[in-house]
Scaffold this motif. Sequence first.
Motif, PDB file in Angstrom:
ATOM      1  N   ALA A  51       2.105 -23.752  -0.371  1.00 57.81           N
ATOM      2  CA  ALA A  51       1.151 -24.751  -0.040  1.00 57.81           C
ATOM      3  C   ALA A  51       0.046 -23.759   0.687  1.00 57.81           C
ATOM      4  N   THR A  52       0.893 -24.070   2.048  1.00 59.50           N
ATOM      5  CA  THR A  52      -0.018 -23.012   3.121  1.00 59.50           C
ATOM      6  C   THR A  52      -0.331 -21.342   2.609  1.00 59.50           C
ATOM      7  N   THR A  53       0.338 -20.701   1.932  1.00 55.61           N
ATOM      8  CA  THR A  53       0.919 -19.475   1.239  1.00 55.61           C
ATOM      9  C   THR A  53      -1.029 -19.681   0.324  1.00 55.61           C
ATOM     10  N   SER A  54      -0.813 -20.871  -0.294  1.00 57.51           N
ATOM     11  CA  SER A  54      -1.624 -20.098  -1.860  1.00 57.51           C
ATOM     12  C   SER A  54      -3.151 -20.538  -1.214  1.00 57.51           C
ATOM     13  N   PHE A  55      -3.249 -21.835   0.666  1.00 59.98           N
ATOM     14  CA  PHE A  55      -4.295 -21.909   0.829  1.00 59.98           C
ATOM     15  C   PHE A  55      -4.516 -20.571   1.853  1.00 59.98           C
ATOM     16  N   VAL A  56      -4.020 -19.503   2.090  1.00 59.53           N
ATOM     17  CA  VAL A  56      -4.272 -18.399   2.743  1.00 59.53           C
ATOM     18  C   VAL A  56      -4.954 -17.640   1.538  1.00 59.53           C
ATOM     19  N   GLU A  57      -4.495 -17.641   0.492  1.00 57.85           N
ATOM     20  CA  GLU A  57      -3.976 -16.647  -0.199  1.00 57.85           C
ATOM     21  C   GLU A  57      -6.243 -16.936  -0.722  1.00 57.85           C
ATOM     22  N   VAL A  67      -8.292 -10.848  -4.521  1.00 62.75           N
ATOM     23  CA  VAL A  67      -7.101 -11.717  -5.057  1.00 62.75           C
ATOM     24  C   VAL A  67      -5.384 -11.677  -4.896  1.00 62.75           C
ATOM     25  N   PHE A  68      -5.070 -11.456  -3.742  1.00 66.57           N
ATOM     26  CA  PHE A  68      -3.532 -11.436  -3.348  1.00 66.57           C
ATOM     27  C   PHE A  68      -2.143 -12.299  -3.856  1.00 66.57           C
ATOM     28  N   ASP A  69      -1.051 -11.774  -4.302  1.00 64.36           N
ATOM     29  CA  ASP A  69       0.162 -12.452  -4.634  1.00 64.36           C
ATOM     30  C   ASP A  69       0.677 -12.462  -3.216  1.00 64.36           C
ATOM     31  N   ILE A  70       0.508 -13.283  -2.253  1.00 61.55           N
ATOM     32  CA  ILE A  70       1.242 -13.374  -1.250  1.00 61.55           C
ATOM     33  C   ILE A  70       3.027 -13.677  -1.196  1.00 61.55           C
ATOM     34  N   SER A  71       3.626 -13.441  -0.442  1.00 61.77           N
ATOM     35  CA  SER A  71       5.468 -13.400  -0.719  1.00 61.77           C
ATOM     36  C   SER A  71       5.408 -14.503   0.582  1.00 61.77           C
ATOM     37  N   GLU A  72       5.744 -16.224  -0.098  1.00 60.46           N
ATOM     38  CA  GLU A  72       6.688 -17.539   0.391  1.00 60.46           C
ATOM     39  C   GLU A  72       7.217 -16.965   0.948  1.00 60.46           C
ATOM     40  N   MET A  73       8.165 -15.855   0.302  1.00 58.72           N
ATOM     41  CA  MET A  73      10.220 -15.805   1.108  1.00 58.72           C
ATOM     42  C   MET A  73       9.933 -15.114   2.756  1.00 58.72           C
ATOM     43  N   GLY A 113       3.142 -10.717  10.449  1.00 59.05           N
ATOM     44  CA  GLY A 113       1.764 -10.524  10.019  1.00 59.05           C
ATOM     45  C   GLY A 113       2.195 -11.289   8.350  1.00 59.05           C
ATOM     46  N   MET A 114       1.855 -10.825   7.602  1.00 59.84           N
ATOM     47  CA  MET A 114       2.318 -11.264   5.939  1.00 59.84           C
ATOM     48  C   MET A 114       2.059  -9.693   5.006  1.00 59.84           C
ATOM     49  N   VAL A 115       3.352  -9.757   4.187  1.00 58.27           N
ATOM     50  CA  VAL A 115       3.448  -8.570   3.078  1.00 58.27           C
ATOM     51  C   VAL A 115       3.644  -9.508   1.575  1.00 58.27           C
ATOM     52  N   ALA A 172      15.879  -7.202   3.312  1.00 58.09           N
ATOM     53  CA  ALA A 172      15.710  -6.874   4.147  1.00 58.09           C
ATOM     54  C   ALA A 172      14.497  -6.923   4.422  1.00 58.09           C
ATOM     55  N   VAL A 173      13.707  -7.341   6.033  1.00 62.51           N
ATOM     56  CA  VAL A 173      12.615  -7.292   6.352  1.00 62.51           C
ATOM     57  C   VAL A 173      12.098  -6.082   5.812  1.00 62.51           C
ATOM     58  N   PRO A 174      10.700  -5.849   4.929  1.00 64.59           N
ATOM     59  CA  PRO A 174       9.695  -4.961   4.399  1.00 64.59           C
ATOM     60  C   PRO A 174       8.890  -4.144   5.781  1.00 64.59           C
ATOM     61  N   ASP A 175       8.600  -2.804   5.533  1.00 68.18           N
ATOM     62  CA  ASP A 175       7.639  -2.949   7.177  1.00 68.18           C
ATOM     63  C   ASP A 175       6.132  -2.951   6.774  1.00 68.18           C
ATOM     64  N   LYS A 176       5.900  -4.231   7.729  1.00 69.64           N
ATOM     65  CA  LYS A 176       4.633  -5.156   7.207  1.00 69.64           C
ATOM     66  C   LYS A 176       3.599  -4.090   7.972  1.00 69.64           C
ATOM     67  N   GLU A 177       3.660  -2.789   8.556  1.00 75.07           N
ATOM     68  CA  GLU A 177       2.591  -1.795   8.125  1.00 75.07           C
ATOM     69  C   GLU A 177       2.006  -1.053   6.741  1.00 75.07           C
ATOM     70  N   ASN A 178       2.219  -1.229   6.547  1.00 76.01           N
ATOM     71  CA  ASN A 178       2.540  -0.313   4.847  1.00 76.01           C
ATOM     72  C   ASN A 178       1.754  -1.143   4.167  1.00 76.01           C
ATOM     73  N   SER A 179       2.147  -2.788   4.194  1.00 78.39           N
ATOM     74  CA  SER A 179       1.873  -3.272   2.961  1.00 78.39           C
ATOM     75  C   SER A 179       0.045  -3.946   3.500  1.00 78.39           C
ATOM     76  N   PRO A 180      -0.647  -3.311   2.145  1.00 77.34           N
ATOM     77  CA  PRO A 180      -1.557  -3.831   1.657  1.00 77.34           C
ATOM     78  C   PRO A 180      -2.463  -4.597   2.275  1.00 77.34           C
ATOM     79  N   LEU A 181      -1.900  -6.191   2.937  1.00 76.01           N
ATOM     80  CA  LEU A 181      -2.004  -7.274   3.610  1.00 76.01           C
ATOM     81  C   LEU A 181      -2.287  -7.033   5.622  1.00 76.01           C
ATOM     82  N   SER A 182      -1.705  -6.023   5.860  1.00 74.94           N
ATOM     83  CA  SER A 182      -2.275  -5.270   6.597  1.00 74.94           C
ATOM     84  C   SER A 182      -2.972  -5.111   7.205  1.00 74.94           C
ATOM     85  N   LYS A 183      -4.108  -4.719   6.632  1.00 73.68           N
ATOM     86  CA  LYS A 183      -5.487  -4.689   7.006  1.00 73.68           C
ATOM     87  C   LYS A 183      -6.126  -5.874   6.528  1.00 73.68           C
TER      88      LYS A 183
END
Length: 383
Positions: A51-57, A67-73, A113-115, A172-183
């Motif tokens: 629900a909150t990820t949908s809210f953020v999107e 329109v981003f598809d943000i990872s809930e997991m 952050g978010m990915v 494993a957790v990805p590097d958030k700095e390389n995510s398109p959401l980092s900017k």
Amino acid sequence: MIQKIISLFFLLTFVQTAVAQTDNFQFTVKVEIPSSPVKDQQRTGTCWSFATTSFVETELIRLGQSVFDISEMYFVRFAYEAKAQNYIRFQGANNFGQGGQAHDVMNIIRQHGMVTEKEYPGLNYGSDVHAHSELEAVLKSFLDAVVKNPNKKLSTAWFPAYRSILDAYLGAVPDKENSPLSKVPFKPDDYIEITSFNHHPFYLKVSLEIPDNWSHDQYYNIPLDDMMQVIVYALNNGYSVCWDGDVSEKSFAYRKGVALLPVSKVDELTGSDKERWIGLSEKDFTSRMANFDSPVPEINVNQENRQANFDNLTSTDDHLMHITGWVTDQYGKIYFLTKNSWGTEGVYNGYLYMSEPYVRMKTIAVMVHRNAIPAEIRKRLGL
């Protein structure tokens, strides 16, 4: 003469039946805010993240982003880490489970952050669907063993070992700095949670006593009418609303696409409601109340009966969803267009309509942007 009476009887019966058949819900959209596609939390208790990820999107769309598809997991993963730390510090006395609150997502964005979904699907256990019962059981058993403290002093190994379980199940957790959401310019501090219960003082931040508030975050407590004003004001000004509430009522009829708060019998009707519905026979009235396929008279909700429902545990913290608009039915009654996270099946492709009385009674809390609050209420809250 008898033939005319019989003919008239059948005509009236036909008209009444035709009216009943055509009196199904007829919704007129007043406000509908653009949102991302509906998702499915599948076999998990992670509605808070969906629900909150949908809210953020949706907020990112409002802010002019793609329109981003943000990872809930991703949020679930870091929430499990924070839950574990609290569980150990409280020596097993803090809530641990799959549930959570809207602020959990904001707290994680603030720290980690978010990915995107592509970067972190959270499916690392041989399944194409999310299913967390085994994961929760394994994590809880591990933590309970740590809480027993067999060495009389906790080692430094327990938390890395716990994280390795999360890596095994979710990845494993990805590097958030390389995510398109980092900017992406998103500010989690701009969002606040609001509740309305009179066992706490109004216009102050309070600790809300619900199990899924495992982080013990605080909510702004305001009168019920003010809370409803916030919801409508937000929607009318282009802001969606993250909703937390009770869905345990039989009248939360998701298969019918509605959530209602009907009165239980004809003699409970008063005033204009009675005038509107008294023409129905007891049988038709009962049928309409049970089938949830037509408008029905609903309970008048005030601060007192809302509080009573919270105190007697008939209104509990069950489920989070995302309100993206409001509509009226053929009688002018207000319903809130609500995006669920149970996939796109259902009458309205993953959405439902919650009536105003249902929202007044069954809302536990909402999250909104601070600018989505009317100026007078914002001033009283010191925002």
